[in-house]
Design a protein around this motif. Structure first.
Motif, PDB file in Angstrom:
ATOM      1  N   TYR A 118       0.835  -1.203   0.000  1.00  0.00           N
ATOM      2  CA  TYR A 118       0.000   0.000   0.000  1.00  0.00           C
ATOM      3  C   TYR A 118       0.870   1.254   0.000  1.00  0.00           C
ATOM      4  CZ  TYR A 118       0.962  -1.438   4.802  1.00  0.00           C
ATOM      5  OH  TYR A 118       1.581  -1.904   5.929  1.00  0.00           O
ATOM      6  N   ARG A 119       2.177   1.096  -0.046  1.00  0.00           N
ATOM      7  CA  ARG A 119       3.082   2.242   0.043  1.00  0.00           C
ATOM      8  C   ARG A 119       3.425   2.846  -1.314  1.00  0.00           C
ATOM      9  NH1 ARG A 119       4.251   2.634   5.239  1.00  0.00           N
ATOM     10  NH2 ARG A 119       4.313   0.763   6.529  1.00  0.00           N
ATOM     11  N   GLU A 120       3.110   2.118  -2.396  1.00  0.00           N
ATOM     12  CA  GLU A 120       3.362   2.643  -3.734  1.00  0.00           C
ATOM     13  C   GLU A 120       2.162   2.348  -4.614  1.00  0.00           C
ATOM     14  OE1 GLU A 120       7.319   2.344  -5.462  1.00  0.00           O
ATOM     15  OE2 GLU A 120       7.949   1.194  -3.702  1.00  0.00           O
ATOM     16  N   ASP A 121       1.999   3.163  -5.669  1.00  0.00           N
ATOM     17  CA  ASP A 121       0.862   2.999  -6.562  1.00  0.00           C
ATOM     18  C   ASP A 121       1.200   1.995  -7.662  1.00  0.00           C
ATOM     19  OD1 ASP A 121      -1.690   3.479  -7.433  1.00  0.00           O
ATOM     20  OD2 ASP A 121      -1.113   5.143  -8.743  1.00  0.00           O
ATOM     21  N   ALA A 122       0.389   0.955  -7.778  1.00  0.00           N
ATOM     22  CA  ALA A 122       0.633  -0.108  -8.758  1.00  0.00           C
ATOM     23  C   ALA A 122      -0.682  -0.831  -9.028  1.00  0.00           C
ATOM     24  CB  ALA A 122       1.678  -1.082  -8.224  1.00  0.00           C
TER      25      ALA A 122
END
Length: 311
Positions: A118-122
């Motif tokens: 949840y720490r990066e957009d993917a």
């Protein structure tokens, strides 16, 4: 990105396996091969390790890491729930030890395109086995509000599950939720601001719940423990490392059921159900990581090891 994963409770797990130099062992969650490497170092000619994993990246990485022991190692792409058929195909009827590390690997968490973080957009993915069809995006966009609520509440133990499910359904009516970033923002909006300050990242529990649902993690664990114990030779051990209370509860209960399977009423003077104990729980309380390990690897903090020995 290099497949990296710090093996949790490494010495404790391998030590409790009590590796026999000529024994046969199964690593049901091979990952990067950290535990497997230590087991292989204890094997002599005639000893064997069967490594099972459903992640092709993990299989490639483990193959490289274990190359010096390739004469002792067989690596199979599968899920550990298929352990019986895997061993049957290898003409193996019993093994001396089985172990599982149920944690998500550092590689999976730190590779954004796998969709676990949840720490990066993917893209919303979360599949351990990328050949399967169901992704986190499918769950988020196709499940009913009630189904989402139950998954987030039961698998994530999230107190705001109802509101999160409501926000998801409302948002997807406008457009499909396609990325981890979009979902994270919806979760944040569904949790009161004062509650987002404490308790870690607000999306942590929901992401855990979705990952469990996508990969059927709890069902696989629940339905596999009896089989794994049946496949152990006398004196063989099953070691399982869990990372949250839902997993640990299943392991604890299943181990107890195999140690004391009698279902007769307590007021019966003798057992008449005929169910016999399959062995002994070796860990009345779970083994926890030492302080040094938790300081060096923050992902080990929630790890618990439980051990069962076949009679």
């Amino acid at each position: 990105m290099t497949f990296e994963h710090k093996s949790v409770l490494l010495d404790e797990t391998v030590g409790n396996l009590q590796v026999k130099p000529k024994g046969i062992y199964v690593d049901g969650t091979l990952g990067g091969g950290g535990h497997a490497l230590e087991v292989c170092r204890r094997l002599e000619e005639g000893g064997r390790l069967i490594g099972i994993d459903q992640d092709e990246d993990a299989i490639r990485a483990a193959g490289l890491r274990l190359k010096e022991f390739e004469d002792k190692v067989t690596i199979i792409k599968s899920n550990y729930e298929e352990i019986r058929s895997v061993l049957e195909e290898l003409n193996i009827s019993g093994v001396d030890g089985i172990y599982l590390d149920l944690g998500v690997s550092s590689y999976q968490l730190d590779t954004p395109e796998r969709g676990f973080t949840y720490r990066e957009d993917a893209p919303l993915d979360m599949r351990m086995d990328r050949s399967q069809l169901t992704t986190a995006a499918h769950v988020v966009n196709e499940y009913s509000e009630m189904e989402l609520y139950h998954i987030i509440r039961d698998y994530g133990e999230e107190k705001f599950a109802k509101n999160i499910a409501k926000h998801i359904v409302k948002a997807r009516q406008i457009k499909e939720i396609e990325t981890t970033g979009e979902l994270t923002e919806l979760i944040k909006a569904a949790i009161p601001a004062k509650m987002r300050v404490s308790g870690g990242h607000p999306a942590k529990r929901t992401f855990q719940a979705l990952r469990i649902e996508v990969n059927h993690e709890l069902d696989v664990l629940k339905h596999s423990i009896d089989t794994m114990i049946d496949l152990l030779n006398p004196g063989g051990r099953l070691c399982i490392i869990t990372f949250h209370s839902l997993e640990d509860r299943i392991v604890k209960q299943k181990f107890r059921d195999n140690e004391s399977p009698c279902i007769c009423p307590k007021n019966f003077p003798v057992c008449v159900c005929g169910r016999k104990s399959k062995g002994q729980v070796m860990t009345r309380k779970p083994i926890l990581p030492a302080q040094e390990e938790t300081e060096n690897n923050k992902r080990s903090k929630s790890a618990k090891l439980r051990v069962f020995e076949k009679c």
